[in-house]
Design a protein around this motif. Structure first.
Motif, short mmCIF file in Angstrom:
data_model
loop_
_atom_site.label_atom_id
_atom_site.label_comp_id
_atom_site.label_asym_id
_atom_site.label_seq_id
_atom_site.Cartn_x
_atom_site.Cartn_y
_atom_site.Cartn_z
N LEU A 187 13.95 -40.91 19.57
CA LEU A 187 13.34 -39.38 20.15
C LEU A 187 12.22 -38.92 19.10
N ALA A 188 12.50 -38.99 17.62
CA ALA A 188 11.90 -38.22 16.66
C ALA A 188 10.53 -39.10 16.53
N ARG A 238 7.87 -35.57 26.82
CA ARG A 238 6.56 -35.49 26.64
C ARG A 238 5.95 -34.89 25.23
N VAL A 239 4.81 -35.18 24.60
CA VAL A 239 4.29 -34.57 23.47
C VAL A 239 4.63 -32.93 23.42
N GLY A 240 5.14 -32.42 22.45
CA GLY A 240 5.59 -31.12 22.51
C GLY A 240 6.95 -30.59 22.86
N HIS A 241 7.49 -31.59 23.61
CA HIS A 241 9.05 -31.14 23.91
C HIS A 241 10.00 -31.15 23.02
N VAL A 299 15.96 -35.81 11.24
CA VAL A 299 16.38 -34.95 12.27
C VAL A 299 17.50 -33.91 12.06
N ARG A 300 17.66 -32.91 12.56
CA ARG A 300 18.67 -31.84 12.23
C ARG A 300 20.07 -32.39 13.05
N GLU A 305 10.75 -32.56 13.77
CA GLU A 305 11.39 -31.12 13.92
C GLU A 305 11.55 -30.72 15.58
N ASN A 306 11.36 -31.76 16.34
CA ASN A 306 11.57 -31.42 17.79
C ASN A 306 12.98 -32.00 18.42
#
Length: 377
Positions: free
Chosen positions: A116-117, A97-100, A149-150, A123-124
């Motif tokens: 996913l990004a 979900r948004v913010g995960h 992405v990291r 950043e998430n």
């Protein structure tokens, strides 16, 4: 892509983030029906390369942990781009979900992390890759695509604690044990999605675990069969037949069984084979090719040199040979009978619980454990 796999919430990512943007120029599409890989070079066959890139087929991108060279397939495939249908099936199970914030174990080409990004923001998403060259290539592809992405070069078993906690954790490699460190790094009520199996064979099933409110365990059922390259730290070394059977099967104790080949030799993704893999632990099982109406099935103990062979032959009772402290065919036959008595349960009736003490496999409910091997004859 298989109907029903691409859910509406992932449709935009599928179209915006093509797998082709993360594939190397030289790759080896894998034919699931033949079990063979064939080299395709973008420079020599751009149309064929793009056709495979857009297909619902797994593509090998590295052999032999990077020690391979040339265009012929290597000995062991060690990195790949998964089938899109499998990728989106597992992403659907992940339920982001948004913010995960998401931790991915097994970066591979970087395509899954980019998907996913696209949904969550670069950043998430944190992704961990054990192979330095694979990690560097994925990092370059992600940056080039505009999704920085990291990418962490490290052992995925440890997760990435310095960026925890995560709302979701997903593994894109086959596990033979899910580490409790992942549970610790996931928030309460978070979800862990990982291909899991035993050393019985190469098959996996997708475990979808929900972290308990107190964070002390994660538990859930299996959503269906898959087959992934195994986490490097949990790979099984190649089996050497003569280490177990230096002479002839006649050196073992001979008996017979009424179980038929049609009953026992199920497909590689069958729930029956998965059930037996749960009950006949610390064992490797190999189904040989059928020749002249005969098919041997071998069992090799992983904690000692016990072995068993059942030979199915058209029109005749199956013969069995066993040797060593364990009666491996007796265990396999008892496991098969148990599966039948329980109503031939499918993947979704089996579940897994992970806590600091290890793992527990259960049927229908966590308080109904699958019998341990010690309970068989």
């Amino acid at each position: 892509m298989s109907a029903g796999v691409l859910s509406p919430d992932w449709a935009s990512a599928f179209h915006a983030v093509p797998r082709s943007a993360f594939l190397p120029d030289l790759m080896w599409p894998f034919d699931m029906s033949t079990g063979r890989s064939t080299a395709v070079n973008k420079a020599d066959d751009p149309a064929g390369w793009l056709r495979y890139a857009d297909s619902d087929a797994p593509i090998v991108t590295q052999w032999d942990d990077g020690k391979h060279s040339g265009t012929e397939p290597g000995q062991v495939s060690t990195s790949s781009a998964s089938m899109p249908s499998v990728v989106f099936s597992m992403l659907r199970d992940l339920d982001v979900r948004v913010g995960h914030r998401v931790l991915e174990i097994g970066t591979g080409t970087g395509w899954n992390a980019a998907l996913l990004a696209h949904r969550l923001g670069a950043e998430n998403v944190v992704t961990v890759e054990v192979d330095a060259a694979v990690a560097a290539a994925a990092r370059a592809s992600l940056d080039r695509f505009g999704t920085p992405v990291r990418v962490v070069h490290g052992d995925g078993l440890q997760g990435c604690p310095d960026a925890a906690p995560y709302d979701r954790i997903i593994a894109t490699c086959g596990l033979r044990s899910i580490p409790f460190s992942w549970v610790r790094q996931c928030r309460s009520h978070g979800i862990i999605v990982a291909p899991w199996g035993t050393h019985y064979d190469n098959g996996d099933a997708v475990a979808r675990l929900i972290v308990a409110a107190d964070g002390r365990s994660a538990s859930g059922t299996f959503t269906g069969p898959v087959e992934f390259m195994k986490l490097r730290a949990q790979r099984l070394p190649p089996m050497v037949h003569t280490d177990y059977v230096p002479g002839s099967v006649a050196d073992g104790d001979e008996s017979s069984t009424t179980i038929t080949e049609a009953q026992f030799v199920a497909g590689r993704f069958s729930p029956q084979r998965f059930a037996l893999s749960l009950l006949v632990r610390d064992c490797r099982h190999v189904v040989a090719e059928k020749e002249d109406g005969a098919r041997p099935v071998w069992f090799y103990g992983l904690t000692d040199r016990s072995w068993a062979c059942v030979q199915f032959r058209d029109g005749a009772p199956a013969r069995v040979w066993q040797s060593g402290p364990r009666r491996l065919w007796d265990e396999a036959e008892a496991a098969y009978r148990w599966w039948e008595e329980e109503g031939r349960p499918g993947f979704d009736r089996f579940g897994l619980t992970v806590d600091r003490h290890g793992e527990r496999i259960w049927l229908d409910a966590p308080d109904n454990p699958v019998p341990a091997r010690a309970g068989w004859p």
